[in-house]
Write a protein that holds these residues in place. Structure first.
Motif, PDB file in Angstrom:
ATOM      1  N   ARG A   1       4.061 -11.355   0.866  1.00  0.00           N
ATOM      2  CA  ARG A   1       3.731 -10.994   2.249  1.00  0.00           C
ATOM      3  C   ARG A   1       2.472 -11.729   2.701  1.00  0.00           C
TER       4      ARG A   1
ATOM      5  N   LYS B   1       0.876  -8.894   8.190  1.00  0.00           N
ATOM      6  CA  LYS B   1      -0.317  -8.043   8.081  1.00  0.00           C
ATOM      7  C   LYS B   1      -1.503  -8.814   8.661  1.00  0.00           C
TER       8      LYS B   1
ATOM      9  N   TYR C   1      -4.654  -4.547  14.176  1.00  0.00           N
ATOM     10  CA  TYR C   1      -5.487  -3.359  14.061  1.00  0.00           C
ATOM     11  C   TYR C   1      -6.410  -3.211  15.283  1.00  0.00           C
TER      12      TYR C   1
ATOM     13  N   GLU D   1       5.711   3.715  13.262  1.00  0.00           N
ATOM     14  CA  GLU D   1       4.931   3.885  12.025  1.00  0.00           C
ATOM     15  C   GLU D   1       3.582   4.474  12.379  1.00  0.00           C
TER      16      GLU D   1
ATOM     17  N   SER E   1      -0.750   4.064  12.048  1.00  0.00           N
ATOM     18  CA  SER E   1      -1.583   2.869  12.233  1.00  0.00           C
ATOM     19  C   SER E   1      -1.755   2.117  10.911  1.00  0.00           C
ATOM     20  N   GLY E   2      -1.470   2.788   9.791  1.00  0.00           N
ATOM     21  CA  GLY E   2      -1.599   2.120   8.496  1.00  0.00           C
ATOM     22  C   GLY E   2      -0.581   2.595   7.478  1.00  0.00           C
TER      23      GLY E   2
ATOM     24  N   ASN F   1       3.962   3.358   6.824  1.00  0.00           N
ATOM     25  CA  ASN F   1       5.348   3.430   7.297  1.00  0.00           C
ATOM     26  C   ASN F   1       5.786   4.887   7.352  1.00  0.00           C
TER      27      ASN F   1
ATOM     28  N   GLY G   1       6.534  -2.694   4.845  1.00  0.00           N
ATOM     29  CA  GLY G   1       5.657  -2.114   3.825  1.00  0.00           C
ATOM     30  C   GLY G   1       6.195  -2.309   2.415  1.00  0.00           C
ATOM     31  N   THR G   2       5.282  -2.648   1.514  1.00  0.00           N
ATOM     32  CA  THR G   2       5.684  -2.808   0.108  1.00  0.00           C
ATOM     33  C   THR G   2       6.113  -1.453  -0.459  1.00  0.00           C
ATOM     34  N   LYS G   3       5.458  -0.371  -0.022  1.00  0.00           N
ATOM     35  CA  LYS G   3       5.783   0.950  -0.555  1.00  0.00           C
ATOM     36  C   LYS G   3       6.980   1.553   0.173  1.00  0.00           C
TER      37      LYS G   3
ATOM     38  N   THR H   1       0.311   1.715   0.556  1.00  0.00           N
ATOM     39  CA  THR H   1      -0.385   1.439  -0.690  1.00  0.00           C
ATOM     40  C   THR H   1      -1.593   2.352  -0.855  1.00  0.00           C
TER      41      THR H   1
HETATM   42  N1  PMP Z   1       2.165  -0.208   8.364  1.00  0.00           N
HETATM   43  C1  PMP Z   1       0.910  -0.621   8.641  1.00  0.00           C
HETATM   44  C2  PMP Z   1       0.540  -0.912  10.051  1.00  0.00           C
HETATM   45  C3  PMP Z   1      -0.019  -0.781   7.601  1.00  0.00           C
HETATM   46  O1  PMP Z   1      -1.262  -1.173   7.861  1.00  0.00           O
HETATM   47  C4  PMP Z   1       0.379  -0.481   6.269  1.00  0.00           C
HETATM   48  C5  PMP Z   1      -0.601  -0.611   5.145  1.00  0.00           C
HETATM   49  N2  PMP Z   1      -0.614  -1.908   4.643  1.00  0.00           N
HETATM   50  C6  PMP Z   1       1.703  -0.068   6.044  1.00  0.00           C
HETATM   51  C7  PMP Z   1       2.561   0.063   7.115  1.00  0.00           C
HETATM   52  C8  PMP Z   1       2.194   0.192   4.654  1.00  0.00           C
HETATM   53  O2  PMP Z   1       2.325  -1.021   3.959  1.00  0.00           O
HETATM   54  P1  PMP Z   1       2.262  -1.056   2.369  1.00  0.00           P
HETATM   55  O3  PMP Z   1       3.308  -0.115   1.900  1.00  0.00           O
HETATM   56  O4  PMP Z   1       2.576  -2.451   1.988  1.00  0.00           O
HETATM   57  O5  PMP Z   1       0.901  -0.635   1.994  1.00  0.00           O
END
Ligand code: PMP
Length: 360
Positions: A79, A199, A204, A233, A235-236, A238, A259-261, A297
């Motif tokens: 990513r 990302k 943000y 989603e 702000s940080g 999913n 999102g990786t998770k 994450t």
């Molecule tokens: N959506 C947003 C906007 C994010 O900032 C994040 C955190 N990186 C995620 C989803 C989840 O992504 P990940 O599972 O890769 O952490």
């Protein structure tokens, strides 16, 4: 509070290495920091135009063998490479560049992977955190300033940035869980943007407004919606909902971060033969769901306690004791912590964890 530790820094001016930021600040080595690029001028491009991309990675200690594992490392690296390419921080392939003096970061996925591991090892070695605590890792790449070939500062403002230096840095620190059974609110202005598929720091801007708005109004997190009033989603994080035995999450072609998770949770659920689907979730459907959860994450897989709908002035309480949600959250935690997982998730557990080697 995050303690600044050993930072890896590399830039297109030729600086490269591991730097102990805390020590440098304590010793007042600001000139050196400026030369290396750890201190910025107000002309740093990304300050004005958000030309940065980054990752949020976690290394989690195994509850049994005490070793440290980076979770879904390969997915983060892919990513990051993709995000850098999208913002032209790395050289575009198959395009002949006619302009001179363009700057691109020249780092392979393998080099980035190695330096991330080295950064974690360095921080543990000097005691900024312990192997047992685990850590969060933040690699970032961005457009900085313009310095000519003699090292002379040659500042420039303007959106165009291919002549600006590119900086790549890695920070790593101990970080607690990001949100804990949050009370969230719908954020009413909508967003649709292709940038949300990478990302990018610029995401943000809007996401940050939503998060701050939520906190100012007494909520932990905001839920973003699109122009058709589908939930997207946090702000940080999913988003997932639970309804009639189904687990539903927005599709990747909507304005969400892949999102990786999110991906890991989906794989875990599929392996357990749970009914998991990707589709649009209209706001009304979200507000009628039995349960909701975030993945991320920094967050893990976490139930959402309630959601405020400003339009109706009403709060929806979600069921945090939902059987499927609890089962999935437990399997997720076990998988990343090296605990006992279902037979069908053993291979995934192996695949999702990359050991940080220690042989100091
Ligand atoms: N959506 C947003 C906007 C994010 O900032 C994040 C955190 N990186 C995620 C989803 C989840 O992504 P990940 O599972 O890769 O952490």
């Amino acid at each position: 509070m995050v303690k600044p530790g050993i930072i890896y820094h590399r830039d297109t001016r030729g600086n490269e290495g591991f730097f102990n930021e805390e020590e440098m600040i304590r010793e007042g080595r600001f000139e050196e920091m400026f030369k290396v690029g750890l201190l910025k001028t107000p002309f740093c491009h990304t300050l004005h135009y958000g030309t940065s991309v980054f990752e949020g990675v976690r290394a989690v200690p195994d509850i049994n063998n005490g070793k440290l594992y980076i979770i879904t490392f390969d997915k983060h690296l892919d990513r990051l490479m993709n995000s850098m390419e999208y913002l032209y921080l790395t050289k575009p392939e198959d395009i002949e560049l006619t302009e001179k003096d363009l700057k691109f970061l020249d780092m392979t996925k393998e080099e980035i992977s190695d330096t991330i591991i080295e950064t974690v090892r360095a921080n543990i070695l000097v005691g900024y955190y312990t192997k047992e605590q685990g850590c969060y890792i933040r690699p970032i790449a961005y457009r900085d300033d313009i310095f000519d070939e003699n090292g002379q500062h040659n500042p420039s403002l303007g959106v165009y940035s291919l002549k600006h230096d590119v900086v790549f840095e890695i920070m790593s620190f101990f970080w607690e869980k990001y949100v804990d059974e949050p009370e969230v609110s719908i954020y009413q202005e909508s967003i649709e943007s292709p940038l949300r598929h990478i990302k990018a720091g610029a995401n943000y801007g809007f996401g940050g407004r939503c998060k701050n708005w939520a906190r100012i109004h007494g909520f932990e997190e905001a839920i973003l919606i699109d122009t058709e009033q589908n939930v997207l989603e946090g702000s940080g994080e999913n988003l997932f909902i639970f309804k009639d035995g189904e687990i539903i999450t927005p599709k990747l072609n909507q304005s969400i971060l892949p999102g990786t998770k999110r991906n890991l949770v989906m794989q875990i659920a599929k392996n357990l033969s749970m009914d998991i689907v990707e589709r649009k979730i209209p706001l009304e459907e979200f507000l009628e769901a039995e349960s909701a959860a975030f993945s991320g994450t920094a967050t893990g897989f976490e139930g959402v306690k309630s959601a405020y709908n400003p339009q109706a002035g009403a709060i929806k309480e979600f069921n945090l004791e939902h059987k499927l949600l609890k089962q999935l959250a437990k399997e997720y935690d076990n998988l990343i912590e090296g605990g006992e997982v279902d037979e069908r998730n053993k291979e995934l557990q192996e695949e999702a964890r990359t050991e940080v080697p220690f042989s100091f």
